[in-house]
Scaffold this motif. Structure first.
Motif, short mmCIF file in Angstrom:
data_model
loop_
_atom_site.label_atom_id
_atom_site.label_comp_id
_atom_site.label_asym_id
_atom_site.label_seq_id
_atom_site.Cartn_x
_atom_site.Cartn_y
_atom_site.Cartn_z
N GLN A 14 -12.34 17.33 27.03
CA GLN A 14 -13.81 17.28 27.05
C GLN A 14 -14.34 16.17 27.94
O GLN A 14 -15.48 16.23 28.41
N VAL A 15 -13.55 15.13 28.15
CA VAL A 15 -13.86 14.09 29.14
C VAL A 15 -12.61 13.88 29.98
O VAL A 15 -11.48 14.10 29.51
N ARG A 16 -12.82 13.44 31.21
CA ARG A 16 -11.68 13.30 32.13
C ARG A 16 -11.39 11.86 32.51
O ARG A 16 -10.55 11.61 33.38
N ALA A 17 -12.07 10.92 31.89
CA ALA A 17 -11.82 9.51 32.20
C ALA A 17 -11.80 8.71 30.93
O ALA A 17 -12.58 8.96 30.00
N ALA A 18 -10.90 7.72 30.87
CA ALA A 18 -10.79 6.83 29.72
C ALA A 18 -10.60 5.42 30.22
O ALA A 18 -9.82 5.18 31.15
N VAL A 19 -11.33 4.48 29.62
CA VAL A 19 -11.17 3.06 29.92
C VAL A 19 -10.88 2.35 28.62
O VAL A 19 -11.48 2.65 27.58
N GLY A 20 -9.95 1.42 28.66
CA GLY A 20 -9.60 0.72 27.44
C GLY A 20 -8.64 -0.42 27.70
O GLY A 20 -8.31 -0.73 28.85
N THR A 21 -8.22 -1.03 26.62
CA THR A 21 -7.24 -2.10 26.71
C THR A 21 -5.84 -1.48 26.76
O THR A 21 -5.69 -0.29 26.99
N ALA A 35 -3.48 7.16 27.52
CA ALA A 35 -4.57 8.10 27.27
C ALA A 35 -4.26 9.45 27.93
O ALA A 35 -4.01 9.50 29.14
N PRO A 36 -4.28 10.56 27.17
CA PRO A 36 -3.81 11.86 27.68
C PRO A 36 -4.86 12.62 28.48
O PRO A 36 -5.21 13.76 28.15
N VAL A 37 -5.37 12.02 29.55
CA VAL A 37 -6.36 12.72 30.37
C VAL A 37 -5.69 13.91 31.07
O VAL A 37 -4.50 13.88 31.39
N HIS A 38 -6.47 14.94 31.30
CA HIS A 38 -5.95 16.14 31.94
C HIS A 38 -5.99 15.98 33.46
O HIS A 38 -6.92 15.41 34.01
N ARG A 43 -11.59 9.88 17.20
CA ARG A 43 -12.59 10.84 17.65
C ARG A 43 -12.70 10.82 19.18
O ARG A 43 -12.73 11.88 19.83
N ARG A 44 -12.74 9.65 19.75
CA ARG A 44 -12.84 9.55 21.21
C ARG A 44 -11.54 10.00 21.88
O ARG A 44 -11.57 10.64 22.93
N TRP A 45 -10.41 9.65 21.25
CA TRP A 45 -9.12 10.04 21.81
C TRP A 45 -8.99 11.57 21.81
O TRP A 45 -8.43 12.14 22.76
N LEU A 46 -9.48 12.24 20.78
CA LEU A 46 -9.45 13.70 20.74
C LEU A 46 -10.26 14.30 21.88
O LEU A 46 -9.89 15.34 22.43
N ARG A 47 -11.37 13.68 22.23
CA ARG A 47 -12.16 14.19 23.35
C ARG A 47 -11.36 14.16 24.64
O ARG A 47 -11.51 15.03 25.51
N VAL A 48 -10.49 13.16 24.76
CA VAL A 48 -9.65 13.07 25.96
C VAL A 48 -8.57 14.14 25.93
O VAL A 48 -8.39 14.88 26.90
N LEU A 73 -21.91 7.73 36.35
CA LEU A 73 -21.61 9.10 35.95
C LEU A 73 -22.63 9.70 34.99
O LEU A 73 -22.72 10.93 34.87
N GLY A 74 -23.34 8.85 34.28
CA GLY A 74 -24.17 9.34 33.20
C GLY A 74 -23.35 9.47 31.93
O GLY A 74 -22.16 9.15 31.89
N PRO A 75 -23.95 9.95 30.84
CA PRO A 75 -23.22 10.05 29.56
C PRO A 75 -22.23 11.20 29.55
O PRO A 75 -22.31 12.14 30.35
N ASP A 76 -21.25 11.10 28.63
CA ASP A 76 -20.34 12.21 28.28
C ASP A 76 -19.31 12.54 29.36
O ASP A 76 -18.68 13.60 29.29
N HIS A 77 -19.12 11.66 30.33
CA HIS A 77 -18.07 11.90 31.33
C HIS A 77 -16.83 11.06 31.07
O HIS A 77 -15.78 11.31 31.67
N HIS A 78 -16.94 10.05 30.21
CA HIS A 78 -15.80 9.17 29.94
C HIS A 78 -15.92 8.63 28.52
O HIS A 78 -16.96 8.76 27.87
N VAL A 79 -14.83 8.01 28.05
CA VAL A 79 -14.84 7.33 26.75
C VAL A 79 -14.22 5.95 26.93
O VAL A 79 -13.39 5.73 27.82
N ALA A 80 -14.64 5.04 26.06
CA ALA A 80 -14.07 3.70 26.01
C ALA A 80 -13.23 3.59 24.75
O ALA A 80 -13.69 3.94 23.66
N LEU A 81 -11.99 3.13 24.89
CA LEU A 81 -11.06 3.04 23.77
C LEU A 81 -10.72 1.58 23.51
O LEU A 81 -10.07 0.93 24.34
N THR A 82 -11.16 1.04 22.38
CA THR A 82 -10.85 -0.33 22.00
C THR A 82 -10.48 -0.38 20.52
O THR A 82 -10.85 0.50 19.74
N ALA A 83 -9.75 -1.44 20.14
CA ALA A 83 -9.26 -1.55 18.77
C ALA A 83 -10.40 -1.77 17.77
O ALA A 83 -10.29 -1.37 16.61
#
Length: 669
Positions: free
Chosen positions: A252-259, A265-268, A243-248, A224-234
Motif C-alpha cells: 500500500q506504500v512503497r517507501a519506509a523510513v526508520g531506524t 522493511a519489506p517494500v515491493h 499497522r504501518r509495517w503491514l502497509r509496507v 510526496l504528500g500523504p500516504d506514499h510512505h510510512v515512518a517506523l520507530t520504536a
C-alpha cells in the motif's frame, strides 16, 4: 523444555535423500523458530486438505517439532518432498497474512550466512510480532505514483543530476555521499526517494535516531504528500508499528523510513536503499547475529538490483573501501561549493592559554573560544558540544593525581552535582569519607567534566545569557529538538545537538582529547564524525559562522575538520589500516566467552588457509577471554561459514556453554 534428542532425530530423518516419486499430498517448507544452529534449515510438513487454501508462502504457522508446538514461517509450497520417511502435518495456520516476502527471505538467509548466525534469529529482527486485531482492520487504499521531482539540492553536487537520472531510468546507481553542511540533507534524500517512486519502485531509508526519522518523514511528506510512505520507530508502540509495517508488506506504500530495524522493511520492487550517517554505532544491531545496517543494505541492493546511497557529513573508511573496490562511486560537491557552505573552523587552546586568562579558567575555555562565543552571542545561539554526559564523571586525587576508586568494587567515583557526595558509577556506593590509598589525601579533582558541569561553568562566565542543555543520560535525558534564533548557550552531547532556526552563529567543540584519546581503532574517525555533525549546524563562513575545536591543531582529524575534507582523511586512514591489516581492509571476527569455552571453539574451527588467529587474551577479571580471527575481505564468507559450522557442531553435541561470535566487531583494540 526443548527436547534436543528428539529434535536431532527429526533432523536426521529429514536429511536430503534421493528424489522419490511425487506424493499427491501437498507439502509446505517451513522455517521453524528454533535457536539451535544445527537445525538452521527448513523442514517439510504435509498440508492438511482443510488448510490447503490458507497455507501460503510467507504466512505464520505452528508445527509439531521435537515434541513441542513451535512457531514457523512457510518459505514455499512444493509438490513433493525429498524426505524419504514419514512427514508430519502442519498443526495450525496462525494467520493467512503474508509477512515474509521472497526478497526478505533471501536477504535474511544471506545475512545469517554473512554473520555466522541463524536465519531464525535474523527473522526475529525482520518480522515484527503479530497483532491479530490490527490484521483485521480495513486496509487503506494504496497511493498512486507521484510525479518526478526537480533535482533540488542535488544541483550542488558534481554528479547529483546524473545519479538522479540513473534512478529515473530504472538503473541501480551506487553512491557514497559526502553531504554538504547545512539543513538540506533530508530534502536531498526525499528527492532521491521521490525519483524512485515516480518509476513505480520502492525505497528504504535508514537513519540513526527518531529525530532524524522525523526530519526525513517531514521532507517526504512535503515532496510526496500523504500516504506514499510510512515512518517506523520504536516509540510508536507495537500495534501502530505493526499497522504501518503491514502497509509496507501489503504494497500500500512503497517507501519506509526508520531506524535500524527498518533495514528489513519489506517494500515491493525495491529500487533504492539509503543509509544516513553510516558511521554511527547505533546502526549495529545489539542482538544476535549483530548485523550492521550498512552491510545489510548493501546485500539488499545487490540482491534486488537496486540503487544505493550511503553517506553522511563525513566519509567512513568502510564506505571508502566500497569506493576502492569499485562497488560504489563518490558523490560529492566541488571544493568551491564546500568552502561556500562550510563555516570557518579554527583549532584553539591548550592548558597554557587557559591559565593566562582568569575568565577562560572559570569557563574551562581558552581566550580565543571565549572571544568567538562573546561575539557570536550578539547574532544568535552558540552551540557547545561536550563529549561526556553527566556532571563530573571521573575524579582523581588532587595531590598525587591517582584515579579515585570505590573501596568496595574499585569502580570509578563520580559526582552528580556541585553539592553531592562522591559515589561509585559501578555499584552506587557512597564514598563520603574517601581517602587516597596512595598518599592519604581526601580532596578530589575533576578528570572528565560532563555536560551539566559545563553548563554551570558557562552560566557563571556568561551570567546574562540563557543556557539550554540537551543530552541523553540515565535519569536526566532531555533531548531538545530545536532552539530559536536568539542569543543562548546550547550545551549538548554528541548526537543530541538541537537544530537552530537559521543556524548557529558559532560552535565550540570542547575536550577534543577525550574523543581522540580513546583506546579505539576508530577514535579519530569517530571524533571527526561528531565534530562535523555539530559544525554542519553552524551558518556558513560568509554569514559569520565560526567553529572552534579544542584539540591539537596538527592532528589529522583536526586538520580534516579545518579544511572540511573528511574524504581525504578517510582515504589516508584506510591506507594506514591496509598496511597494518586492520578492518575494513581486512575482515575480523571476535569470539568471546569463558576461557575454556573460547579455547574449545578455537580447537574445533576449520579456518580458511589465509586466516590468522590473534589471541586469545583476557578481557576482564572474571575469566573471560576474546580471540580475534582475521582474513582478507575475499574470505569473509568462508570465515563466517567456519564459525557457523563450529557452532552447529557444538549444538548437535549438546554443548551448552555460551560463546559469542561477532563478525565485523566495532571494537578490535
Amino acid at each position: 523444555m526443548f527436547d534436543l534428542p528428539r529434535a536431532k532425530a527429526e533432523a536426521r530423518a529429514q536429511r536430503p535423500q534421493p528424489r522419490q516419486p511425487a506424493a499427491e499430498q501437498p507439502v509446505a517448507r517451513v522455517l521453524v523458530d528454533t535457536p539451535l544452529p544445527h537445525l538452521d534449515r527448513p523442514f517439510d510438513y504435509l498440508v492438511p486438505a482443510e488448510m490447503d487454501v490458507r497455507v501460503r508462502p510467507g504466512c505464520r504457522v505452528r508445527v509439531r517439532f521435537a515434541g513441542q508446538q513451535l512457531a514457523g514461517l512457510v518459505l514455499e509450497r512444493v509438490a513433493c518432498s525429498e524426505h524419504q520417511g514419514r512427514l508430519s502435518y502442519l498443526s495450525q495456520v496462525v494467520s493467512t497474512e503474508v509477512v515474509l516476502t521472497p526478497e526478505i527471505a533471501a536477504l535474511t538467509r544471506a545475512v545469517a550466512d554473512r554473520y555466522a548466525g541463524t536465519q531464525a534469529d535474523v527473522l526475529r529482527l525482520a518480522v515484527p510480532p503479530r497483532h491479530a486485531r490490527v490484521e483485521q482492520e480495513p486496509a487503506p487504499e494504496a497511493a498512486g505514483t507521484p510525479d518526478a521531482p526537480s533535482p533540488g539540492p542535488w544541483l550542488d553536487y558534481t554528479s547529483g543530476e546524473s545519479f538522479l537520472a540513473a534512478l529515473r531510468a530504472g538503473g541501480a546507481p551506487r553512491a557514497v555521499w559526502d553531504a554538504l553542511p547545512g539543513p538540506d540533507w533530508a530534502t536531498a534524500i526525499g528527492v532521491a526517494v521521490a525519483t524512485v517512486l515516480s518509476r513505480g519502485r520502492g525505497a528504504v531509508v535508514v537513519v540513526p535516531d527518531g529525530r532524524d526519522v522525523a526530519t526525513v518523514d517531514n521532507a517526504l511528506r512535503d515532496l510526496l504528500g500523504p500516504d506514499h510512505h510510512v515512518a517506523l520507530t520504536a516509540d510508536l508502540g507495537p500495534a501502530e508499528r505493526y499497522r504501518r509495517w503491514l502497509r509496507v508488506v501489503r504494497g500500500q506504500v512503497r517507501a519506509a523510513v526508520g531506524t535500524r530495524s527498518a533495514m528489513f522493511a519489506p517494500v515491493h520492487d525495491l529500487g533504492l536503499v539509503v543509509l544516513w550517517d553510516d558511521g554511527s554505532d547505533v546502526h549495529c544491531e545489539p542482538h544476535a547475529p549483530y548485523p550492521h545496517a550498512r552491510t545489510v543494505l548493501a546485500l539488499r541492493a545487490h540482491q534486488a538490483a537496486a540503487g544505493a546511497l550511503l553517506g553522511g557529513r563525513t566519509r567512513t573508511t568502510d564506505t571508502t573501501m566500497l569506493i576502492a573496490s569499485g562497488w560504489a562511486n563518490p558523490l560529492s560537491a566541488s571544493r568551491d561549493t564546500v568552502r561556500r557552505r562550510a563555516p570557518r573552523v579554527r583549532p584553539a587552546g591548550d592548558d597554557t592559554e587557559i591559565a593566562r586568562d582568569p575568565e577562560a579558567r572559570t569557563a574551562r575555555l581558552p581566550a580565543v573560544a571565549l572571544r568567538v562565543a562573546r561575539a557570536a552571542l550578539r547574532d544568535g545561539p552558540v552551540l557547545v558540544q561536550v563529549p561526556r554526559r553527566g556532571y563530573l564523571e571521573a575524579l582523581a586525587c588532587t595531590q598525587c593525581r591517582e584515579p579515585a576508586r570505590c573501596a568496595g568494587c574499585h569502580g570509578p567515583l563520580a559526582l552528580r552535582s556541585a553539592h553531592a557526595i562522591p559515589f561509585c558509577r559501578w555499584c552506587g556506593r557512597i564514598a563520603g569519607e574517601w581517602r587516597c590509598p596512595e598518599c592519604g589525601n581526601h580532596r578530589l579533582r575533576a578528570v572528565t567534566v560532563g555536560a551539566r558541569r559545563t553548563a554551570e561553568e558557562l552560566g557563571r562566565a556568561f551570567p546574562s545569557v540563557p543556557v539550554v542543555t540537551s543530552g541523553r543520560e540515565p535519569g536526566h535525558s532531555r533531548v531538545v529538538p530545536s532552539v530559536q534564533d536568539r542569543p543562548a548557550l546550547v550545551i549538548a552531547t554528541p548526537g543530541a545537538e538541537p537544530v537552530a532556526a537559521g543556524g548557529y552563529s558559532a560552535a565550540l567543540l570542547l575536550d577534543g582529547w577525550a574523543l581522540l584519546g580513546r583506546a579505539d581503532l576508530r577514535a579519530g574517525e569517530e571524533a571527526l564524525r561528531r565534530w562535523c555533525n555539530a559544525a554542519a549546524l553552524v551558518r556558513a563562513a560568509s554569514a559569520g559562522g565560526q567553529v572552534v575545536v579544542l584539540a591539537e591543531p596538527d592532528l589529522a582529524p583536526t586538520q580534516a575538520l579545518v579544511r572540511w575534507d573528511p574524504a581525504t582523511f578517510a582515504e589516508r586512514e584506510l591506507e594506514e589500516r591496509r598496511e597494518l591489516g586492520f578492518p575494513p581492509a581486512t575482515t575480523m571476527a571476535a569470539v568471546t566467552g569463558r576461557t575454556a569455552h573460547v579455547r574449545e571453539v578455537l580447537d574445533q574451527l576449520r579456518l580458511p588457509e589465509d586466516a590468522e588467529l590473534l589471541g586469545p587474551v583476557s578481557i576482564d577479571d572474571q575469566d573471560h577471554q576474546r580471540a580475534l580471527l582475521r582474513v582478507p575481505r575475499a574470505s569473509a564468507w568462508r570465515l563466517a561459514h567456519a564459525l557457523k559450522t563450529a557452532a552447529a557442531s557444538r549444538s548437535a553435541r549438546r554443548e551448552e556453554h555460551v560463546t559469542r561470535v561477532y563478525m565485523d566487531p566495532l571494537e578490535v583494540v
